[in-house]
Design a protein around this motif. Structure first.
Motif, PDB file in Angstrom:
ATOM      1  N   ALA A  30       0.843  -1.192   0.000  1.00 51.46           N
ATOM      2  CA  ALA A  30       0.000   0.000   0.000  1.00 51.46           C
ATOM      3  C   ALA A  30       0.876   1.238   0.000  1.00 51.46           C
ATOM      4  CB  ALA A  30      -0.899  -0.003   1.230  1.00 51.46           C
ATOM      5  N   LYS A  31       0.367   2.281  -0.626  1.00 46.14           N
ATOM      6  CA  LYS A  31       1.141   3.519  -0.729  1.00 46.14           C
ATOM      7  C   LYS A  31       1.548   4.029   0.651  1.00 46.14           C
ATOM      8  CE  LYS A  31       0.625   8.226  -2.337  1.00 46.14           C
ATOM      9  NZ  LYS A  31      -0.583   9.049  -2.355  1.00 46.14           N
ATOM     10  N   GLU A  32       0.618   3.966   1.611  1.00 45.40           N
ATOM     11  CA  GLU A  32       0.922   4.481   2.952  1.00 45.40           C
ATOM     12  C   GLU A  32       2.029   3.663   3.612  1.00 45.40           C
ATOM     13  OE1 GLU A  32      -2.898   5.609   1.549  1.00 45.40           O
ATOM     14  OE2 GLU A  32      -2.137   3.602   1.961  1.00 45.40           O
ATOM     15  N   ALA A  33       2.016   2.363   3.310  1.00 40.00           N
ATOM     16  CA  ALA A  33       3.053   1.495   3.872  1.00 40.00           C
ATOM     17  C   ALA A  33       4.402   1.845   3.260  1.00 40.00           C
ATOM     18  CB  ALA A  33       2.715   0.033   3.602  1.00 40.00           C
ATOM     19  N   ARG A  34       4.386   2.063   1.950  1.00 37.95           N
ATOM     20  CA  ARG A  34       5.614   2.413   1.242  1.00 37.95           C
ATOM     21  C   ARG A  34       6.196   3.719   1.785  1.00 37.95           C
ATOM     22  NH1 ARG A  34       5.995   5.079  -3.373  1.00 37.95           N
ATOM     23  NH2 ARG A  34       3.869   4.621  -3.996  1.00 37.95           N
ATOM     24  N   CYS A  35       5.323   4.704   1.980  1.00 40.09           N
ATOM     25  CA  CYS A  35       5.768   5.991   2.530  1.00 40.09           C
ATOM     26  C   CYS A  35       6.354   5.819   3.918  1.00 40.09           C
ATOM     27  CB  CYS A  35       4.606   6.977   2.600  1.00 40.09           C
ATOM     28  SG  CYS A  35       4.177   7.656   0.994  1.00 40.09           S
ATOM     29  N   ALA A  36       5.675   5.019   4.732  1.00 40.57           N
ATOM     30  CA  ALA A  36       6.148   4.812   6.098  1.00 40.57           C
ATOM     31  C   ALA A  36       7.530   4.158   6.086  1.00 40.57           C
ATOM     32  CB  ALA A  36       5.155   3.966   6.877  1.00 40.57           C
ATOM     33  N   ILE A  37       7.702   3.180   5.206  1.00 41.03           N
ATOM     34  CA  ILE A  37       8.992   2.492   5.121  1.00 41.03           C
ATOM     35  C   ILE A  37      10.081   3.451   4.645  1.00 41.03           C
ATOM     36  CG2 ILE A  37      10.267   0.659   3.922  1.00 41.03           C
ATOM     37  CD1 ILE A  37       7.640  -0.963   3.933  1.00 41.03           C
ATOM     38  N   ALA A  38       9.749   4.277   3.669  1.00 47.04           N
ATOM     39  CA  ALA A  38      10.727   5.250   3.160  1.00 47.04           C
ATOM     40  C   ALA A  38      11.137   6.219   4.267  1.00 47.04           C
ATOM     41  CB  ALA A  38      10.154   6.010   1.976  1.00 47.04           C
ATOM     42  N   ARG A  39      10.144   6.670   5.023  1.00 46.24           N
ATOM     43  CA  ARG A  39      10.426   7.592   6.114  1.00 46.24           C
ATOM     44  C   ARG A  39      11.276   6.912   7.168  1.00 46.24           C
ATOM     45  NH1 ARG A  39       5.009   9.285   7.231  1.00 46.24           N
ATOM     46  NH2 ARG A  39       4.833   9.699   5.026  1.00 46.24           N
ATOM     47  N   ALA A  40      10.941   5.649   7.461  1.00 50.32           N
ATOM     48  CA  ALA A  40      11.705   4.887   8.444  1.00 50.32           C
ATOM     49  C   ALA A  40      13.168   4.799   8.016  1.00 50.32           C
ATOM     50  CB  ALA A  40      11.114   3.487   8.607  1.00 50.32           C
ATOM     51  N   ALA A  41      13.377   4.625   6.731  1.00 48.87           N
ATOM     52  CA  ALA A  41      14.738   4.528   6.209  1.00 48.87           C
ATOM     53  C   ALA A  41      15.517   5.819   6.459  1.00 48.87           C
ATOM     54  CB  ALA A  41      14.715   4.198   4.719  1.00 48.87           C
ATOM     55  N   SER A  42      14.878   6.954   6.230  1.00 45.12           N
ATOM     56  CA  SER A  42      15.529   8.244   6.475  1.00 45.12           C
ATOM     57  C   SER A  42      15.858   8.409   7.954  1.00 45.12           C
ATOM     58  CB  SER A  42      14.645   9.401   6.027  1.00 45.12           C
ATOM     59  OG  SER A  42      14.483   9.380   4.627  1.00 45.12           O
TER      60      SER A  42
ATOM     61  N   VAL B  89       3.228  -2.411   9.018  1.00 47.48           N
ATOM     62  CA  VAL B  89       4.490  -1.747   9.343  1.00 47.48           C
ATOM     63  C   VAL B  89       4.466  -1.296  10.802  1.00 47.48           C
ATOM     64  CG1 VAL B  89       6.016   0.184   8.801  1.00 47.48           C
ATOM     65  CG2 VAL B  89       4.809  -0.983   6.958  1.00 47.48           C
ATOM     66  N   ASP B  90       3.363  -0.670  11.225  1.00 50.06           N
ATOM     67  CA  ASP B  90       3.235  -0.197  12.606  1.00 50.06           C
ATOM     68  C   ASP B  90       3.364  -1.339  13.595  1.00 50.06           C
ATOM     69  OD1 ASP B  90       0.737   2.369  11.875  1.00 50.06           O
ATOM     70  OD2 ASP B  90       2.920   2.406  11.803  1.00 50.06           O
ATOM     71  N   ASN B  91       2.721  -2.452  13.276  1.00 44.46           N
ATOM     72  CA  ASN B  91       2.795  -3.604  14.163  1.00 44.46           C
ATOM     73  C   ASN B  91       4.226  -4.088  14.341  1.00 44.46           C
ATOM     74  OD1 ASN B  91       0.095  -3.725  14.790  1.00 44.46           O
ATOM     75  ND2 ASN B  91      -0.417  -5.132  13.116  1.00 44.46           N
ATOM     76  N   SER B  92       4.979  -4.064  13.251  1.00 39.84           N
ATOM     77  CA  SER B  92       6.380  -4.492  13.307  1.00 39.84           C
ATOM     78  C   SER B  92       7.174  -3.569  14.219  1.00 39.84           C
ATOM     79  CB  SER B  92       7.003  -4.466  11.909  1.00 39.84           C
ATOM     80  OG  SER B  92       6.248  -5.239  11.025  1.00 39.84           O
ATOM     81  N   VAL B  93       6.937  -2.276  14.066  1.00 40.20           N
ATOM     82  CA  VAL B  93       7.669  -1.297  14.878  1.00 40.20           C
ATOM     83  C   VAL B  93       7.400  -1.529  16.355  1.00 40.20           C
ATOM     84  CG1 VAL B  93       7.853   1.148  15.466  1.00 40.20           C
ATOM     85  CG2 VAL B  93       7.781   0.450  13.079  1.00 40.20           C
ATOM     86  N   GLU B  94       6.136  -1.835  16.657  1.00 45.84           N
ATOM     87  CA  GLU B  94       5.772  -2.059  18.058  1.00 45.84           C
ATOM     88  C   GLU B  94       6.379  -3.325  18.613  1.00 45.84           C
ATOM     89  OE1 GLU B  94       1.336  -0.459  18.262  1.00 45.84           O
ATOM     90  OE2 GLU B  94       1.858  -1.881  19.866  1.00 45.84           O
ATOM     91  N   ALA B  95       6.443  -4.346  17.773  1.00 43.53           N
ATOM     92  CA  ALA B  95       6.856  -5.660  18.250  1.00 43.53           C
ATOM     93  C   ALA B  95       8.360  -5.821  18.441  1.00 43.53           C
ATOM     94  CB  ALA B  95       6.341  -6.726  17.294  1.00 43.53           C
ATOM     95  N   ILE B  96       9.150  -5.007  17.762  1.00 46.78           N
ATOM     96  CA  ILE B  96      10.595  -5.246  17.776  1.00 46.78           C
ATOM     97  C   ILE B  96      11.350  -4.158  18.512  1.00 46.78           C
ATOM     98  CG2 ILE B  96      12.618  -5.555  16.303  1.00 46.78           C
ATOM     99  CD1 ILE B  96      10.648  -6.681  14.221  1.00 46.78           C
TER     100      ILE B  96
END
Lengths: 152, 109
Positions: A30-42, B89-96
């Motif tokens: 999902a786009k929101e997931a992709r954005c979140a992952i990109a942000r996490a990377a930064s 993604v959020d769940n992963s962040v919480e779990a680890i």
């Protein structure tokens, strides 16, 4: 999203590629997931930088080294990355060394060529100056090209 | 804003050679070093970093993305879905534990 000189985003296309390569075929992101992952990377880059920098400063060093980054990753509990990273770093260092040697060989050859062509010493001096200017310009140009290439 | 190239300089060694990205590519790097360097420079406490350090951070970031995706996908699979969602993604962040640094960080824009 505003475009500022300190744009802290990593290129979307590359992040998407890395994500897709990790997932089996038929699985979407999902786009929101992709954005979140990109942000996490930064954020990861910032966190790793800060941690590594703290370690360097602790040892009274001004320059953060690869070793500092490895130590930081250990502290950050990303031990599992260390071995593959060390391998990648070796490959990278080798290719950097090759590039350096190629550049030096090229410069040497060019210099020899020019020296043959021009007998006057005055010309030789300006040749050297030109060459160093060219190298500097092409170095900064290269960095700009890199940035432009990945602009979306 | 004061901070520019001149201050948070990430070291002389970094100028140039990493420009075309080819070397990074040979070491399996996809993220552009220049972009990673730019993010690093956002840290006002950073003075200098070696080219190798930038490379390792860039490569580590790729591994990080892969790792995060892998974790998130576990949740996707468990729910029987074919699309990885923000929630996964959020769940992963919480779990680890190692991902605790991401708490609340994924919502700034």
């Amino acid at each position: 999203m505003a475009e500022r000189p300190e744009d802290l985003n990593l290129p979307n296309a590359v992040i998407t590629r890395i994500i897709k390569d990790m997932l089996p075929e038929g699985v979407a992101v999902a786009k929101e997931a992709r954005c979140a992952i990109a942000r996490a990377a930064s954020v990861f880059v910032l966190f790793a930088t800060s941690s590594a920098n703290n370690l360097a400063q602790k040892h009274k060093k001004k320059t953060v080294s690869a070793q500092d980054v490895f130590s930081a990753l250990k502290e950050m509990e990303f031990d599992k990355f260390i071995e593959p990273l060390q391998e990648s770093l070796e490959v990278y260092k080798k290719s950097q060394q090759n590039k350096k040697e190629q550049k030096e060989a090229k410069a040497k050859a060019k210099k020899a060529e020019e020296a043959e062509k021009n007998s006057s010493t005055v010309e030789e001096n300006s040749e050297d100056a030109d060459m160093s200017n060219t190298m500097e310009t092409s170095l900064s140009k290269k960095e700009n090209d890199d940035v432009m290439e990945i602009a979306e | 804003m004061a901070g520019t190239e001149g201050e948070a300089v990430v070291g002389e060694e970094l100028q140039g050679v990493e420009g075309d990205g080819e070397e990074g590519g040979r070491a399996g790097l996809r993220l552009p070093l220049a972009r990673v360097k730019r993010i690093m420079k956002a840290d006002p406490a950073l003075q200098l970093a070696s080219q190798d350090a930038v490379f390792v951070i860039a490569k580590a970031t790729e591994l990080f993305v892969e790792s995060l995706v892998e974790e998130a996908y576990q949740y996707t699979r468990k729910a029987g879905r074919k699309t990885v969602s923000r929630r996964d993604v959020d769940n992963s962040v919480e779990a680890i534990d190692a991902l605790a640094f991401l708490d609340g960080a994924l919502d700034w824009s």
